[in-house]
Scaffold this motif. Structure first.
Motif, PDB file in Angstrom:
ATOM      1  N   LEU A  90      39.515  -4.105 -18.197  1.00  0.00           N
ATOM      2  CA  LEU A  90      39.731  -2.746 -18.632  1.00  0.00           C
ATOM      3  C   LEU A  90      38.428  -2.243 -19.230  1.00  0.00           C
ATOM      4  O   LEU A  90      38.019  -2.700 -20.296  1.00  0.00           O
ATOM      5  CB  LEU A  90      40.851  -2.698 -19.672  1.00  0.00           C
ATOM      6  N   PRO A  91      37.730  -1.327 -18.549  1.00  0.00           N
ATOM      7  CA  PRO A  91      36.472  -0.829 -19.105  1.00  0.00           C
ATOM      8  C   PRO A  91      36.747   0.165 -20.221  1.00  0.00           C
ATOM      9  O   PRO A  91      37.603   1.046 -20.094  1.00  0.00           O
ATOM     10  CB  PRO A  91      35.785  -0.157 -17.916  1.00  0.00           C
ATOM     11  N   ASN A  92      36.043   0.018 -21.318  1.00  0.00           N
ATOM     12  CA  ASN A  92      36.178   0.886 -22.475  1.00  0.00           C
ATOM     13  C   ASN A  92      34.811   1.465 -22.792  1.00  0.00           C
ATOM     14  O   ASN A  92      33.917   0.735 -23.224  1.00  0.00           O
ATOM     15  CB  ASN A  92      36.723   0.090 -23.666  1.00  0.00           C
ATOM     16  N   VAL A  93      34.633   2.760 -22.556  1.00  0.00           N
ATOM     17  CA  VAL A  93      33.371   3.410 -22.892  1.00  0.00           C
ATOM     18  C   VAL A  93      33.365   3.604 -24.405  1.00  0.00           C
ATOM     19  O   VAL A  93      34.157   4.360 -24.955  1.00  0.00           O
ATOM     20  CB  VAL A  93      33.191   4.742 -22.145  1.00  0.00           C
ATOM     21  N   VAL A  94      32.452   2.893 -25.067  1.00  0.00           N
ATOM     22  CA  VAL A  94      32.394   2.882 -26.524  1.00  0.00           C
ATOM     23  C   VAL A  94      31.546   4.027 -27.054  1.00  0.00           C
ATOM     24  O   VAL A  94      31.882   4.649 -28.066  1.00  0.00           O
ATOM     25  CB  VAL A  94      31.840   1.523 -27.025  1.00  0.00           C
ATOM     26  N   HIS A  95      30.436   4.324 -26.358  1.00  0.00           N
ATOM     27  CA  HIS A  95      29.480   5.296 -26.888  1.00  0.00           C
ATOM     28  C   HIS A  95      28.664   5.888 -25.745  1.00  0.00           C
ATOM     29  O   HIS A  95      28.329   5.185 -24.794  1.00  0.00           O
ATOM     30  CB  HIS A  95      28.557   4.582 -27.884  1.00  0.00           C
ATOM     31  N   VAL A  96      28.351   7.164 -25.855  1.00  0.00           N
ATOM     32  CA  VAL A  96      27.437   7.833 -24.931  1.00  0.00           C
ATOM     33  C   VAL A  96      26.397   8.540 -25.786  1.00  0.00           C
ATOM     34  O   VAL A  96      26.744   9.234 -26.741  1.00  0.00           O
ATOM     35  CB  VAL A  96      28.161   8.858 -24.030  1.00  0.00           C
ATOM     36  N   SER A  97      25.122   8.344 -25.451  1.00  0.00           N
ATOM     37  CA  SER A  97      24.070   8.975 -26.242  1.00  0.00           C
ATOM     38  C   SER A  97      22.951   9.474 -25.343  1.00  0.00           C
ATOM     39  O   SER A  97      22.861   9.109 -24.174  1.00  0.00           O
ATOM     40  CB  SER A  97      23.516   8.009 -27.284  1.00  0.00           C
ATOM     41  N   GLY A  98      22.091  10.278 -25.929  1.00  0.00           N
ATOM     42  CA  GLY A  98      20.964  10.829 -25.199  1.00  0.00           C
ATOM     43  C   GLY A  98      19.691  10.039 -25.364  1.00  0.00           C
ATOM     44  O   GLY A  98      18.727  10.248 -24.637  1.00  0.00           O
ATOM     45  N   THR A  99      19.663   9.112 -26.335  1.00  0.00           N
ATOM     46  CA  THR A  99      18.464   8.308 -26.559  1.00  0.00           C
ATOM     47  C   THR A  99      18.824   6.833 -26.547  1.00  0.00           C
ATOM     48  O   THR A  99      19.939   6.441 -26.899  1.00  0.00           O
ATOM     49  CB  THR A  99      17.806   8.635 -27.921  1.00  0.00           C
ATOM     50  N   ILE A 100      17.852   6.034 -26.174  1.00  0.00           N
ATOM     51  CA  ILE A 100      18.071   4.587 -26.149  1.00  0.00           C
ATOM     52  C   ILE A 100      18.271   4.051 -27.569  1.00  0.00           C
ATOM     53  O   ILE A 100      19.023   3.108 -27.784  1.00  0.00           O
ATOM     54  CB  ILE A 100      16.929   3.855 -25.415  1.00  0.00           C
ATOM     55  N   LYS A 101      17.626   4.660 -28.541  1.00  0.00           N
ATOM     56  CA  LYS A 101      17.738   4.199 -29.929  1.00  0.00           C
ATOM     57  C   LYS A 101      19.185   4.308 -30.423  1.00  0.00           C
ATOM     58  O   LYS A 101      19.701   3.388 -31.055  1.00  0.00           O
ATOM     59  CB  LYS A 101      16.795   5.006 -30.830  1.00  0.00           C
ATOM     60  N   GLN A 102      19.836   5.427 -30.126  1.00  0.00           N
ATOM     61  CA  GLN A 102      21.227   5.594 -30.535  1.00  0.00           C
ATOM     62  C   GLN A 102      22.142   4.604 -29.815  1.00  0.00           C
ATOM     63  O   GLN A 102      23.072   4.064 -30.404  1.00  0.00           O
ATOM     64  CB  GLN A 102      21.683   7.034 -30.272  1.00  0.00           C
ATOM     65  N   ALA A 103      21.859   4.351 -28.548  1.00  0.00           N
ATOM     66  CA  ALA A 103      22.642   3.368 -27.802  1.00  0.00           C
ATOM     67  C   ALA A 103      22.428   1.967 -28.368  1.00  0.00           C
ATOM     68  O   ALA A 103      23.379   1.174 -28.456  1.00  0.00           O
ATOM     69  CB  ALA A 103      22.264   3.397 -26.324  1.00  0.00           C
ATOM     70  N   GLN A 104      21.199   1.646 -28.759  1.00  0.00           N
ATOM     71  CA  GLN A 104      20.911   0.342 -29.354  1.00  0.00           C
ATOM     72  C   GLN A 104      21.672   0.169 -30.661  1.00  0.00           C
ATOM     73  O   GLN A 104      22.294  -0.877 -30.896  1.00  0.00           O
ATOM     74  CB  GLN A 104      19.416   0.198 -29.620  1.00  0.00           C
ATOM     75  N   MET A 105      21.636   1.182 -31.516  1.00  0.00           N
ATOM     76  CA  MET A 105      22.334   1.077 -32.803  1.00  0.00           C
ATOM     77  C   MET A 105      23.838   0.947 -32.601  1.00  0.00           C
ATOM     78  O   MET A 105      24.503   0.162 -33.282  1.00  0.00           O
ATOM     79  CB  MET A 105      21.995   2.281 -33.684  1.00  0.00           C
ATOM     80  N   ALA A 106      24.396   1.691 -31.636  1.00  0.00           N
ATOM     81  CA  ALA A 106      25.828   1.590 -31.351  1.00  0.00           C
ATOM     82  C   ALA A 106      26.177   0.214 -30.789  1.00  0.00           C
ATOM     83  O   ALA A 106      27.220  -0.362 -31.128  1.00  0.00           O
ATOM     84  CB  ALA A 106      26.241   2.685 -30.376  1.00  0.00           C
ATOM     85  N   ALA A 107      25.319  -0.348 -29.933  1.00  0.00           N
ATOM     86  CA  ALA A 107      25.577  -1.675 -29.355  1.00  0.00           C
ATOM     87  C   ALA A 107      25.529  -2.756 -30.425  1.00  0.00           C
ATOM     88  O   ALA A 107      26.378  -3.665 -30.434  1.00  0.00           O
ATOM     89  CB  ALA A 107      24.562  -1.978 -28.259  1.00  0.00           C
ATOM     90  N   ILE A 108      24.566  -2.678 -31.324  1.00  0.00           N
ATOM     91  CA  ILE A 108      24.466  -3.668 -32.398  1.00  0.00           C
ATOM     92  C   ILE A 108      25.696  -3.593 -33.300  1.00  0.00           C
ATOM     93  O   ILE A 108      26.295  -4.617 -33.643  1.00  0.00           O
ATOM     94  CB  ILE A 108      23.160  -3.465 -33.193  1.00  0.00           C
ATOM     95  N   GLN A 109      26.101  -2.382 -33.663  1.00  0.00           N
ATOM     96  CA  GLN A 109      27.290  -2.208 -34.502  1.00  0.00           C
ATOM     97  C   GLN A 109      28.537  -2.709 -33.786  1.00  0.00           C
ATOM     98  O   GLN A 109      29.379  -3.387 -34.383  1.00  0.00           O
ATOM     99  CB  GLN A 109      27.447  -0.729 -34.891  1.00  0.00           C
ATOM    100  N   HIS A 110      28.647  -2.410 -32.501  1.00  0.00           N
ATOM    101  CA  HIS A 110      29.825  -2.847 -31.744  1.00  0.00           C
ATOM    102  C   HIS A 110      29.863  -4.375 -31.622  1.00  0.00           C
ATOM    103  O   HIS A 110      30.935  -4.971 -31.737  1.00  0.00           O
ATOM    104  CB  HIS A 110      29.842  -2.200 -30.361  1.00  0.00           C
ATOM    105  N   ASN A 111      28.702  -5.001 -31.383  1.00  0.00           N
ATOM    106  CA  ASN A 111      28.657  -6.467 -31.333  1.00  0.00           C
ATOM    107  C   ASN A 111      29.145  -7.069 -32.643  1.00  0.00           C
ATOM    108  O   ASN A 111      29.880  -8.055 -32.648  1.00  0.00           O
ATOM    109  CB  ASN A 111      27.249  -6.954 -31.029  1.00  0.00           C
TER     110      ASN A 111
END
Length: 148
Positions: A90-111
């Motif tokens: 089941l794919p769950n889109v956790v975050h969508v962002s316009g910059t890689i930095k925001q995606a990195q911070m969201a990925a670290i928090q999600h991990n």
């Protein structure tokens, strides 16, 4: 000169375990890396800009880069993935962002949140040192090293 504008999609693939099959192994990186590309390239303009930048088999999280204009098509295509190599997800889109930095911070928090859920399931005390500490450190370094 105009720069190429992207959207970064953070997706978690949640394994669907059927009652008869209790094998809860994590998905392999190669099928995940290939499946969104194969499925979504059929949708036209998305295929040439779609690129998976990060995948973690421990937390089943990946970061996908796609062009800004067709990102909604890529988002829809990812949510239509129901199985990878015959295993249900089941794919769950956790975050969508316009910059890689925001995606990195969201990925670290999600991990960190996923590892906290694993620890709750294992009933480990908060101060307990386990292999997840090493994973969090290495995954944070890998995610922070991503470049556009």
């Amino acid at each position: 000169m105009v720069r190429f504008k992207n959207r970064w999609i953070l997706v978690e693939f949640i394994p669907c375990v059927s009652p008869t099959n209790s094998n809860n192994s994590s998905i392999l990186a190669a099928p995940v890396l290939n499946s969104p590309n194969n499925e979504i390239t059929r949708w036209g303009a998305v295929g040439s800009s779609l690129n998976i930048k990060y995948y973690s088999p421990t937390t089943n999280v990946c970061i996908i880069r796609v062009a800004r204009d067709p990102y909604r098509i890529a988002w829809a295509g990812v949510t239509f993935l129901t199985s990878i190599d015959g295993k249900g997800y089941l794919p769950n889109v956790v975050h969508v962002s316009g910059t890689i930095k925001q995606a990195q911070m969201a990925a670290i928090q999600h991990n960190r949140e996923v590892i906290a859920r694993y620890r709750v399931l294992a009933r480990t005390p908060a101060a307990y040192q386990d292999s997840y500490e090493t994973f969090l450190k290495t995954s944070t370094e890998e995610i922070e090293a991503l470049q556009d």
